[in-house]
Design an enzyme around this catalytic site. Structure first.
Site, PDB file in Angstrom:
ATOM      1  N   ASP A 107       1.383  -6.539   4.584  1.00  0.00           N
ATOM      2  CA  ASP A 107       0.741  -5.019   4.696  1.00  0.00           C
ATOM      3  C   ASP A 107       0.729  -4.396   6.346  1.00  0.00           C
ATOM      4  O   ASP A 107       1.887  -4.575   6.846  1.00  0.00           O
ATOM      5  CB  ASP A 107      -0.631  -5.079   4.211  1.00  0.00           C
ATOM      6  CG  ASP A 107      -1.137  -3.800   4.208  1.00  0.00           C
ATOM      7  OD1 ASP A 107      -0.653  -2.858   3.032  1.00  0.00           O
ATOM      8  OD2 ASP A 107      -2.047  -3.494   4.972  1.00  0.00           O
ATOM      9  N   TYR A 235      -5.092   2.991  10.508  1.00  0.00           N
ATOM     10  CA  TYR A 235      -4.354   4.251   9.993  1.00  0.00           C
ATOM     11  C   TYR A 235      -4.735   5.471  10.845  1.00  0.00           C
ATOM     12  O   TYR A 235      -3.731   6.379  11.147  1.00  0.00           O
ATOM     13  CB  TYR A 235      -4.900   4.636   8.955  1.00  0.00           C
ATOM     14  CG  TYR A 235      -4.783   3.805   7.660  1.00  0.00           C
ATOM     15  CD1 TYR A 235      -3.796   3.571   6.817  1.00  0.00           C
ATOM     16  CD2 TYR A 235      -5.541   2.479   7.549  1.00  0.00           C
ATOM     17  CE1 TYR A 235      -3.319   2.602   5.934  1.00  0.00           C
ATOM     18  CE2 TYR A 235      -5.145   1.513   6.650  1.00  0.00           C
ATOM     19  CZ  TYR A 235      -4.112   1.664   5.710  1.00  0.00           C
ATOM     20  OH  TYR A 235      -4.161   0.768   4.934  1.00  0.00           O
ATOM     21  N   HIS A 298       1.272  -5.850  -4.905  1.00  0.00           N
ATOM     22  CA  HIS A 298       0.861  -5.867  -3.586  1.00  0.00           C
ATOM     23  C   HIS A 298       0.575  -7.062  -2.880  1.00  0.00           C
ATOM     24  O   HIS A 298       1.165  -7.339  -1.820  1.00  0.00           O
ATOM     25  CB  HIS A 298       0.075  -4.712  -3.043  1.00  0.00           C
ATOM     26  CG  HIS A 298      -0.188  -4.432  -1.755  1.00  0.00           C
ATOM     27  ND1 HIS A 298       0.810  -3.790  -0.979  1.00  0.00           N
ATOM     28  CD2 HIS A 298      -1.249  -4.441  -0.983  1.00  0.00           C
ATOM     29  CE1 HIS A 298       0.476  -3.601   0.176  1.00  0.00           C
ATOM     30  NE2 HIS A 298      -0.788  -3.996   0.285  1.00  0.00           N
TER      31      HIS A 298
END
Length: 323
Positions: A107, A235, A298
């Site tokens: 990730d 982010y 994931h």
């Protein structure tokens, strides 16, 4: 420290690197292997790989990235660019007195691994990335507008941009519920109009065999201590990273790479990612590339931990550290 974490018999220390204190879990002796987690996790995401690789003769170091776990969490989103993250990791490699390390990332940890390999290939013996491929930098469009154009305003990346918005939404749930919603994701991370992503994500009533209630509590207790803002700040720094990456426009990843992705990974099955990963463009950007698709969603280093561990070990064996 919880009883569950104590069962993994790893050593813990905090290391001064790049102006912050970074917590690491480590085990074993031998060539250095960095295991880099993503959102929303910390070193515990690699609990299976730490023991497995240490037993195979490697010095395994799994940090809590800045903003996570027991590492420092700078307040400003501008302190979370990939330059900062790579600087932290170079400091870790230096601390352990090594010229090169193997790097394994999942990730956001995969993103960090890609840019560590781009900026400092002289310090990376080989790279294994999980779930997130290496994307070329657009010369004209920043990252957030590009993501917004493809996935819309309901995408978690877009919802995490405004400081305080995601924090307020997450606060409506207890930490155990938040962790269950994220760790058991099976669908794409795009909420319907006028709905927060945390409200959209399903809360599963039962857990799969690879995740226990005790594991959930380990994550929940750690994020109750740290909060989620540090993770959100990755982010919020994406467009600043885009600006700072201009000198590397068109550059390729030159180190050996194995990319592992789950066949049920939500990011793999949407937005043209599967075609990109299995096509020629990815290979042109990463010439020394092996792509492996395995069963899973994931969080494959937990869900399918033995197969992932075996793939990492086989990669390390193909690229022995210089003696």
């Amino acid at each position: 420290m919880s009883f569950v974490m104590m069962n993994y018999e790893v050593d813990h220390q905090r290391i001064k690197t790049n102006g912050i204190w970074m917590h690491v879990a480590e085990k074993g002796t031998g060539p250095l292997v960095l295991l880099i987690h993503g959102f929303p996790q910390f070193w515990y995401a690699w609990r299976h790989q730490i023991n497995f690789l240490a037993d195979k003769g490697y010095h395994v170091v799994a940090p809590d990235l800045r903003g996570y776990g027991d590492s420092d969490s700078p307040l400003s989103p501008s302190s979370y660019t990939m330059m900062h993250i790579v600087g932290d990791l170079i400091g870790l490699i230096d601390h352990f007195g090594q010229q090169k390390a193997y790097v394994v990332g999942h990730d956001w940890g995969a993103v960090a691994g890609w840019y560590l390999s781009l900026f400092r290939p002289d310090r990376v013996m080989g790279l294994v990335t999980l779930t997130v491929p290496y994307y070329p930098r657009s010369p004209t469009t920043k990252t957030i507008p590009s993501i917004q154009k493809v996935y819309g305003d309901g995408c978690h990346v877009i919802q995490f941009q405004e400081p305080g918005r995601a924090e307020r939404a997450f606060a409506r749930y207890d930490y155990t519920t938040v962790m269950k919603k994220f760790l058991l994701i099976t669908d794409k991370m795009i909420a319907p109009p006028d709905m927060e992503i945390i409200d959209f994500l399903e809360t599963k009533r039962s857990l799969p065999p690879w995740l226990t209630e005790e594991d959930i509590q380990v994550y929940a207790e750690k994020f109750e201590e740290s909060g989620f803002t540090g993770g959100f700040n990755y982010y919020r720094a994406m467009d600043l990273t885009w600006e700072l990456l201009a000198p590397w426009q068109g550059s390729k990843i030159t180190v050996p790479v194995k990319f592992i992705v789950g066949n049920k990974e939500f990011g793999f099955q949407s937005g043209g990612v599967k075609d990109f990963v299995l096509g020629d463009e990815f290979k042109s950007l990463v010439p020394d590339l092996e792509v492996v698709v395995i069963d899973g969603h994931h969080f494959i280093q937990e869900e399918n931990h033995q197969e992932v561990s075996n793939h990492i070990l086989s990669f390390l064996g193909k690229h022995p550290m210089d003696q």
